[in-house]
Design a protein around this motif. Structure first.
Motif, PDB file in Angstrom:
ATOM      1  N   PHE A 136       0.849  -1.191   0.000  1.00 42.89           N
ATOM      2  CA  PHE A 136       0.000   0.000   0.000  1.00 42.89           C
ATOM      3  C   PHE A 136       0.883   1.239   0.000  1.00 42.89           C
ATOM      4  N   VAL A 137       0.624   2.185  -0.909  1.00 40.48           N
ATOM      5  CA  VAL A 137       1.392   3.424  -1.007  1.00 40.48           C
ATOM      6  C   VAL A 137       0.481   4.573  -0.603  1.00 40.48           C
ATOM      7  N   THR A 138       0.978   5.471   0.261  1.00 34.38           N
ATOM      8  CA  THR A 138       0.168   6.587   0.756  1.00 34.38           C
ATOM      9  C   THR A 138       0.972   7.882   0.746  1.00 34.38           C
ATOM     10  N   ASN A 139       0.272   8.976   0.918  1.00 33.80           N
ATOM     11  CA  ASN A 139       0.856  10.305   1.105  1.00 33.80           C
ATOM     12  C   ASN A 139       1.881  10.660   0.020  1.00 33.80           C
ATOM     13  N   VAL A 140       1.522  10.451  -1.228  1.00 31.13           N
ATOM     14  CA  VAL A 140       2.409  10.800  -2.337  1.00 31.13           C
ATOM     15  C   VAL A 140       2.482  12.326  -2.432  1.00 31.13           C
ATOM     16  N   THR A 141       3.710  12.860  -2.401  1.00 28.24           N
ATOM     17  CA  THR A 141       3.934  14.297  -2.420  1.00 28.24           C
ATOM     18  C   THR A 141       4.961  14.640  -3.486  1.00 28.24           C
ATOM     19  N   VAL A 142       4.620  15.565  -4.372  1.00 24.14           N
ATOM     20  CA  VAL A 142       5.588  16.065  -5.348  1.00 24.14           C
ATOM     21  C   VAL A 142       6.506  17.020  -4.611  1.00 24.14           C
ATOM     22  N   THR A 143       7.815  16.736  -4.653  1.00 26.67           N
ATOM     23  CA  THR A 143       8.778  17.561  -3.928  1.00 26.67           C
ATOM     24  C   THR A 143       9.523  18.522  -4.841  1.00 26.67           C
TER      25      THR A 143
ATOM     26  N   THR B 296      11.459   7.478  -2.342  1.00 26.89           N
ATOM     27  CA  THR B 296      11.733   8.717  -3.068  1.00 26.89           C
ATOM     28  C   THR B 296      11.916   8.319  -4.531  1.00 26.89           C
ATOM     29  N   ASP B 297      11.235   8.998  -5.423  1.00 21.02           N
ATOM     30  CA  ASP B 297      11.246   8.650  -6.845  1.00 21.02           C
ATOM     31  C   ASP B 297      11.601   9.858  -7.699  1.00 21.02           C
ATOM     32  N   THR B 298      12.294   9.598  -8.802  1.00 18.24           N
ATOM     33  CA  THR B 298      12.533  10.604  -9.819  1.00 18.24           C
ATOM     34  C   THR B 298      12.009  10.062 -11.140  1.00 18.24           C
ATOM     35  N   ILE B 299      11.203  10.852 -11.824  1.00 23.68           N
ATOM     36  CA  ILE B 299      10.593  10.480 -13.099  1.00 23.68           C
ATOM     37  C   ILE B 299      11.009  11.543 -14.101  1.00 23.68           C
ATOM     38  N   ARG B 300      11.535  11.112 -15.252  1.00 23.79           N
ATOM     39  CA  ARG B 300      12.027  12.054 -16.270  1.00 23.79           C
ATOM     40  C   ARG B 300      11.345  11.809 -17.600  1.00 23.79           C
ATOM     41  N   SER B 301      11.228  12.888 -18.363  1.00 26.99           N
ATOM     42  CA  SER B 301      10.677  12.798 -19.707  1.00 26.99           C
ATOM     43  C   SER B 301      11.779  12.345 -20.663  1.00 26.99           C
ATOM     44  N   ASP B 302      11.464  11.321 -21.450  1.00 24.63           N
ATOM     45  CA  ASP B 302      12.410  10.771 -22.419  1.00 24.63           C
ATOM     46  C   ASP B 302      11.728  10.763 -23.780  1.00 24.63           C
ATOM     47  N   GLY B 303      11.837  11.874 -24.518  1.00 21.06           N
ATOM     48  CA  GLY B 303      11.204  11.948 -25.822  1.00 21.06           C
ATOM     49  C   GLY B 303       9.690  11.892 -25.767  1.00 21.06           C
ATOM     50  N   GLY B 304       9.113  12.465 -24.724  1.00 26.51           N
ATOM     51  CA  GLY B 304       7.657  12.475 -24.598  1.00 26.51           C
ATOM     52  C   GLY B 304       7.093  11.347 -23.756  1.00 26.51           C
ATOM     53  N   THR B 305       7.931  10.383 -23.389  1.00 21.96           N
ATOM     54  CA  THR B 305       7.504   9.281 -22.524  1.00 21.96           C
ATOM     55  C   THR B 305       8.129   9.492 -21.146  1.00 21.96           C
ATOM     56  N   TRP B 306       7.306   9.449 -20.116  1.00 17.82           N
ATOM     57  CA  TRP B 306       7.800   9.619 -18.749  1.00 17.82           C
ATOM     58  C   TRP B 306       8.267   8.272 -18.225  1.00 17.82           C
ATOM     59  N   ARG B 307       9.490   8.265 -17.649  1.00 14.47           N
ATOM     60  CA  ARG B 307      10.083   7.022 -17.153  1.00 14.47           C
ATOM     61  C   ARG B 307      10.639   7.209 -15.742  1.00 14.47           C
TER      62      ARG B 307
ATOM     63  N   ALA C 134       9.384  19.786  -9.329  1.00 11.21           N
ATOM     64  CA  ALA C 134       8.819  19.529 -10.657  1.00 11.21           C
ATOM     65  C   ALA C 134       9.342  20.535 -11.665  1.00 11.21           C
ATOM     66  N   SER C 135       9.590  20.037 -12.870  1.00  4.71           N
ATOM     67  CA  SER C 135       9.940  20.882 -14.008  1.00  4.71           C
ATOM     68  C   SER C 135       9.303  20.252 -15.239  1.00  4.71           C
ATOM     69  N   VAL C 136       9.517  20.841 -16.402  1.00  4.62           N
ATOM     70  CA  VAL C 136       8.948  20.270 -17.624  1.00  4.62           C
ATOM     71  C   VAL C 136       9.640  18.972 -18.007  1.00  4.62           C
ATOM     72  N   ALA C 137      10.819  18.700 -17.440  1.00  2.62           N
ATOM     73  CA  ALA C 137      11.582  17.514 -17.813  1.00  2.62           C
ATOM     74  C   ALA C 137      11.653  16.441 -16.737  1.00  2.62           C
ATOM     75  N   ALA C 138      11.324  16.796 -15.485  1.00  2.00           N
ATOM     76  CA  ALA C 138      11.477  15.825 -14.398  1.00  2.00           C
ATOM     77  C   ALA C 138      10.545  16.144 -13.235  1.00  2.00           C
ATOM     78  N   VAL C 139      10.213  15.103 -12.492  1.00  2.00           N
ATOM     79  CA  VAL C 139       9.406  15.224 -11.283  1.00  2.00           C
ATOM     80  C   VAL C 139      10.060  14.363 -10.211  1.00  2.00           C
ATOM     81  N   SER C 140      10.183  14.904  -9.009  1.00  4.21           N
ATOM     82  CA  SER C 140      10.632  14.127  -7.859  1.00  4.21           C
ATOM     83  C   SER C 140       9.473  14.052  -6.876  1.00  4.21           C
ATOM     84  N   CYS C 141       9.305  12.901  -6.254  1.00  2.00           N
ATOM     85  CA  CYS C 141       8.221  12.762  -5.284  1.00  2.00           C
ATOM     86  C   CYS C 141       8.643  11.816  -4.163  1.00  2.00           C
ATOM     87  N   SER C 142       7.900  11.904  -3.070  1.00  3.89           N
ATOM     88  CA  SER C 142       8.122  11.029  -1.930  1.00  3.89           C
ATOM     89  C   SER C 142       6.790  10.420  -1.529  1.00  3.89           C
TER      90      SER C 142
END
Length: 74
Positions: free
Chosen positions: A3-10, A41-52, A12-20
Motif C-alpha cells: 500500500f502506497v500513501t501520502n504521495v507528495t511532489v517535492t 523517493t522517486d525521480t521520473i524524467r521525460s524521455d522523448g515524450g515518454t515519462w520514465r 517539478a519541471s517540464v523535464a522531471a518530477v521528484s516525489c516522496s
C-alpha cells in the motif's frame, strides 16, 4: 500486499518530477505473517515524450513478524 500513501511532489519541471511517499506491506515468510513500512523517493524524467522512472530510493523503517507487534518501537 503493498500500500502506497501520502504521495507528495517535492520538485517539478517540464523535464522531471521528484516525489516522496510512504508504504506499508503485509506478507508471509514461511508460516509467519510479516508487516513492514517505510518511505520511497522517486525521480521520473521525460524521455522523448515518454515519462520514465529513473531513480527509486527505498528506506524500510520496520519489518517484523506480526505476532511481535510494534507497540514498543520508538
Amino acid at each position: 500486499r503493498h500500500f502506497v500513501t501520502n504521495v507528495t511532489v517535492t520538485e517539478a519541471s517540464v523535464a522531471a518530477v521528484s516525489c516522496s511517499s510512504y508504504f506499508l506491506f503485509t506478507t508471509a515468510s514461511g508460516d509467519e505473517s510479516v508487516i513492514g513500512w517505510g518511505a520511497y523517493t522517486d525521480t521520473i524524467r521525460s524521455d522523448g515524450g515518454t515519462w520514465r522512472l529513473t531513480a527509486k530510493g527505498i528506506a524500510v523503517a520496520f519489518r517484523g513478524p506480526l505476532r511481535d507487534g510494534w507497540a514498543q518501537l520508538p
